[in-house]
Design a protein around this motif. Structure first.
Motif, PDB file in Angstrom:
ATOM      1  N   LEU A  40      -0.924   7.944   3.871  1.00  0.00           N
ATOM      2  CA  LEU A  40      -1.569   7.864   5.192  1.00  0.00           C
ATOM      3  C   LEU A  40      -1.566   6.445   5.776  1.00  0.00           C
ATOM      4  CD1 LEU A  40      -2.933   9.460   7.477  1.00  0.00           C
ATOM      5  CD2 LEU A  40      -5.130   8.899   6.453  1.00  0.00           C
ATOM      6  N   PRO A  41      -1.888   5.400   4.984  1.00  0.00           N
ATOM      7  CA  PRO A  41      -1.864   4.060   5.583  1.00  0.00           C
ATOM      8  C   PRO A  41      -0.505   3.715   6.199  1.00  0.00           C
ATOM      9  CG  PRO A  41      -2.958   3.992   3.446  1.00  0.00           C
ATOM     10  CD  PRO A  41      -2.407   5.382   3.598  1.00  0.00           C
ATOM     11  N   ALA A  42       0.572   4.105   5.515  1.00  0.00           N
ATOM     12  CA  ALA A  42       1.906   3.795   6.034  1.00  0.00           C
ATOM     13  C   ALA A  42       2.156   4.550   7.339  1.00  0.00           C
ATOM     14  CB  ALA A  42       2.966   4.161   4.999  1.00  0.00           C
ATOM     15  N   LEU A  43       1.729   5.804   7.355  1.00  0.00           N
ATOM     16  CA  LEU A  43       1.916   6.610   8.569  1.00  0.00           C
ATOM     17  C   LEU A  43       1.149   5.986   9.740  1.00  0.00           C
ATOM     18  CD1 LEU A  43       1.730  10.465   8.874  1.00  0.00           C
ATOM     19  CD2 LEU A  43       0.421   9.048  10.424  1.00  0.00           C
ATOM     20  N   LEU A  44      -0.105   5.620   9.479  1.00  0.00           N
ATOM     21  CA  LEU A  44      -0.929   5.061  10.563  1.00  0.00           C
ATOM     22  C   LEU A  44      -0.384   3.719  11.026  1.00  0.00           C
ATOM     23  CD1 LEU A  44      -4.589   5.930   9.504  1.00  0.00           C
ATOM     24  CD2 LEU A  44      -3.110   7.110  11.130  1.00  0.00           C
ATOM     25  N   ALA A  45       0.122   2.930  10.066  1.00  0.00           N
ATOM     26  CA  ALA A  45       0.659   1.620  10.441  1.00  0.00           C
ATOM     27  C   ALA A  45       1.747   1.808  11.496  1.00  0.00           C
ATOM     28  CB  ALA A  45       1.215   0.906   9.209  1.00  0.00           C
ATOM     29  N   GLU A  46       2.565   2.837  11.292  1.00  0.00           N
ATOM     30  CA  GLU A  46       3.644   3.071  12.255  1.00  0.00           C
ATOM     31  C   GLU A  46       3.100   3.651  13.561  1.00  0.00           C
ATOM     32  OE1 GLU A  46       7.242   5.053  10.750  1.00  0.00           O
ATOM     33  OE2 GLU A  46       7.283   6.115  12.663  1.00  0.00           O
ATOM     34  N   MET A  47       2.220   4.640  13.432  1.00  0.00           N
ATOM     35  CA  MET A  47       1.720   5.330  14.622  1.00  0.00           C
ATOM     36  C   MET A  47       0.875   4.404  15.499  1.00  0.00           C
ATOM     37  SD  MET A  47      -0.227   9.002  14.680  1.00  0.00           S
ATOM     38  CE  MET A  47      -1.924   8.545  14.402  1.00  0.00           C
ATOM     39  N   GLN A  48       0.164   3.471  14.863  1.00  0.00           N
ATOM     40  CA  GLN A  48      -0.791   2.646  15.618  1.00  0.00           C
ATOM     41  C   GLN A  48      -0.239   1.290  16.030  1.00  0.00           C
ATOM     42  OE1 GLN A  48      -3.963   2.613  12.714  1.00  0.00           O
ATOM     43  NE2 GLN A  48      -4.907   4.458  13.546  1.00  0.00           N
ATOM     44  N   ALA A  49       0.971   0.961  15.546  1.00  0.00           N
ATOM     45  CA  ALA A  49       1.481  -0.406  15.712  1.00  0.00           C
ATOM     46  C   ALA A  49       1.467  -0.880  17.168  1.00  0.00           C
ATOM     47  CB  ALA A  49       2.889  -0.504  15.132  1.00  0.00           C
ATOM     48  N   VAL A  50       2.042  -0.071  18.053  1.00  0.00           N
ATOM     49  CA  VAL A  50       2.183  -0.527  19.440  1.00  0.00           C
ATOM     50  C   VAL A  50       0.810  -0.676  20.096  1.00  0.00           C
ATOM     51  CG1 VAL A  50       3.107   0.046  21.713  1.00  0.00           C
ATOM     52  CG2 VAL A  50       4.483   0.457  19.663  1.00  0.00           C
ATOM     53  N   ALA A  51      -0.047   0.337  19.903  1.00  0.00           N
ATOM     54  CA  ALA A  51      -1.368   0.294  20.538  1.00  0.00           C
ATOM     55  C   ALA A  51      -2.178  -0.908  20.055  1.00  0.00           C
ATOM     56  CB  ALA A  51      -2.126   1.590  20.256  1.00  0.00           C
ATOM     57  N   ARG A  52      -2.007  -1.258  18.769  1.00  0.00           N
ATOM     58  CA  ARG A  52      -2.798  -2.381  18.244  1.00  0.00           C
ATOM     59  C   ARG A  52      -2.223  -3.730  18.658  1.00  0.00           C
ATOM     60  NH1 ARG A  52      -6.307  -1.204  13.009  1.00  0.00           N
ATOM     61  NH2 ARG A  52      -6.651   1.016  13.287  1.00  0.00           N
ATOM     62  N   GLN A  53      -0.909  -3.788  18.827  1.00  0.00           N
ATOM     63  CA  GLN A  53      -0.305  -5.060  19.253  1.00  0.00           C
ATOM     64  C   GLN A  53      -0.671  -5.376  20.698  1.00  0.00           C
ATOM     65  OE1 GLN A  53       3.912  -4.778  18.439  1.00  0.00           O
ATOM     66  NE2 GLN A  53       3.493  -4.640  16.249  1.00  0.00           N
ATOM     67  N   VAL A  54      -0.693  -4.348  21.530  1.00  0.00           N
ATOM     68  CA  VAL A  54      -0.987  -4.546  22.946  1.00  0.00           C
ATOM     69  C   VAL A  54      -2.109  -3.581  23.340  1.00  0.00           C
ATOM     70  CG1 VAL A  54       0.084  -4.869  25.205  1.00  0.00           C
ATOM     71  CG2 VAL A  54       1.528  -4.786  23.170  1.00  0.00           C
ATOM     72  N   PRO A  55      -3.361  -3.943  22.976  1.00  0.00           N
ATOM     73  CA  PRO A  55      -4.457  -2.972  23.107  1.00  0.00           C
ATOM     74  C   PRO A  55      -4.696  -2.447  24.525  1.00  0.00           C
ATOM     75  CG  PRO A  55      -5.142  -4.885  21.838  1.00  0.00           C
ATOM     76  CD  PRO A  55      -3.803  -5.210  22.417  1.00  0.00           C
ATOM     77  N   HIS A  56      -4.386  -3.226  25.532  1.00  0.00           N
ATOM     78  CA  HIS A  56      -4.694  -2.750  26.890  1.00  0.00           C
ATOM     79  C   HIS A  56      -3.455  -2.402  27.678  1.00  0.00           C
ATOM     80  CE1 HIS A  56      -8.833  -3.601  26.069  1.00  0.00           C
ATOM     81  NE2 HIS A  56      -8.496  -4.843  25.687  1.00  0.00           N
TER      82      HIS A  56
END
Lengths: 162, 242
Positions: free
Chosen positions: B223-239
């Motif tokens: 799961l951590p690996a999956l989330l890292a990929e799924m969340q990467a863009v949103a976390r890099q550019v939160p707004h």
């Protein structure tokens, strides 16, 4: 806003087309469920065809944009899930338009969706033959399936019954 | 939350076939299924937002992109890597069957928003179930190799299915209020549905391995690996807006 009636709004919104099938309007597709005028506010209630439909936001924006062009500034577009959208709600005229567009209209199922899915006889929108084969229940958008007409040798898409 | 998280995580796994499925038709089919599941997850997350008094527009994104693995309540079944095509089909079939039955019960929920959403979602799920059911038959009764892979996938996956029917904390209260179905009843209805279908496809449930019954806050290392990929863009550019 003066003198605008619910009927006027229905007429105006009949110009708002389905973004993915621009030959039919949202009203004809049964997507716009209700229009109310409450004081100065126009309330449009709509329901998604498939819940994951990415065109939903576009539809909402298109409705608001068209109403603003009429000088209406207070607009509320509500999204409801109940009763769930049914392809049976697509009007007879819209079915003909879908067919002319090359999309086989969905069979009417009267609430018996599972039975229709088992039988699944679809007429080719080009030659009307029912000598067709389903190639894929899933197509280029959530609401379309891919078939092949063994009579006129033409692949075609169908608007899925729901 | 469990319903929504199952959908979003499985949607991500299915989207991994986009551009990579064995045939073009299945590439399209699994992209569609993933998109449907994201739509269903949004419905459940939005319902949560309304219950909690959060903004229904932004709360789903907040939950999906800014929660850590321990905050997710999906079953381990859906986070396992997509594996080969047989693995994907068997998992999706077993999950779809559980979902169809759960939604059928939820349609009669005493909690009206839940009943309305279930009524809507179930119609779309028929298409998923029909699709994966056909694939189970096709591969189970296909070649020696396809049968071998299907049986191997079933052996691997079966222990994880138990967790889909494990009661959630406080779920008993919701069952008593007729908000949600009794998980034990659902489990046996599900077995009665899937086991005969698997047998028809010449596949046997013979796994004696310990079923996974961990709480839904416990996850595999996948799961951590999956989330890292799924969340990467949103976390890099939160707004970011697009």
């Amino acid at each position: 806003m003066e003198g605008i009636t619910v009927e006027n709004i229905w007429e105006v919104l009949d110009e708002v087309k389905d973004p993915e099938i621009p030959v039919v309007s949202l009203a004809e597709m049964g997507i716009i469920r209700q229009i109310e005028i409450s004081g100065e506010t126009v309330i449009v209630t709509m329901t998604p065809t498939f819940s994951g439909c990415p065109a939903l936001q576009v539809m909402k924006t298109d409705i608001e944009k068209r109403l603003r062009e009429e000088g209406i500034s207070s607009i509320e577009v509500r999204l409801v899930l109940d009763p769930p959208w049914s392809s049976d709600w697509i009007t007879a005229e819209a079915r003909q338009k879908l067919k002319n567009f090359g999309l086989a209209p969905p069979p009417r199922h009267g609430g018996n969706l599972q039975e229709i899915l088992l039988i699944d006889i679809v007429a080719c929108p080009y030659c009307d033959s029912t000598n067709t084969t389903i190639k894929n229940s899933f197509g280029p958008t959530l609401c379309r399936a891919i078939h092949y007409c063994d009579n006129c040798q033409q692949p075609f898409e169908q608007f899925k019954p729901l | 939350m469990a319903l929504a998280d199952d959908e979003i995580i499985l949607a991500h796994r299915n989207s991994e076939w986009t551009g990579h499925a064995p045939i073009l038709e299945e590439d399209i089919a699994f992209s569609n299924i993933a998109q449907d599941e994201i739509g269903h997850a949004v419905i459940w997350y939005t319902m949560m937002a309304e219950l909690l008094g959060e903004d229904p527009e932004s709360y789903p994104d907040q939950l999906v992109f800014f929660r850590d693995p321990s905050g997710y309540r999906n079953a381990q079944l859906v986070e396992l890597p997509k594996g080969d095509w047989a693995f994907t089909i068997v998992r999706q079939f077993l999950f779809d069957a559980a979902e169809i039955l759960r939604l059928e019960e939820l349609r009669h929920s005493q909690y009206q928003p839940l009943a309305e959403a279930a009524n809507k979602i179930q119609k779309e799920e028929f298409y998923h179930y029909r699709h994966t059911h056909a694939w189970v038959q096709r591969l189970g009764l296909g070649t020696t190799e396809s049968h071998r892979r299907m049986q191997a996938a079933l052996d691997d996956i079966w222990p994880y299915t138990a967790q889909l029917f494990e009661p959630l904390p406080d779920e008993t209260l919701l069952v008593e209020a007729n908000f949600v179905p009794d998980p034990a009843g659902l489990h046996s209805a599900w077995r009665n549905l899937v086991v005969p279908s698997l047998e028809e496809a010449d596949l046997v449930v013979l796994v004696e391995a310990m079923p996974v019954t961990a709480p839904r806050s416990h996850h595999t290392e996948h799961l951590p690996a999956l989330l890292a990929e799924m969340q990467a863009v949103a976390r890099q550019v939160p707004h970011a807006e697009w």
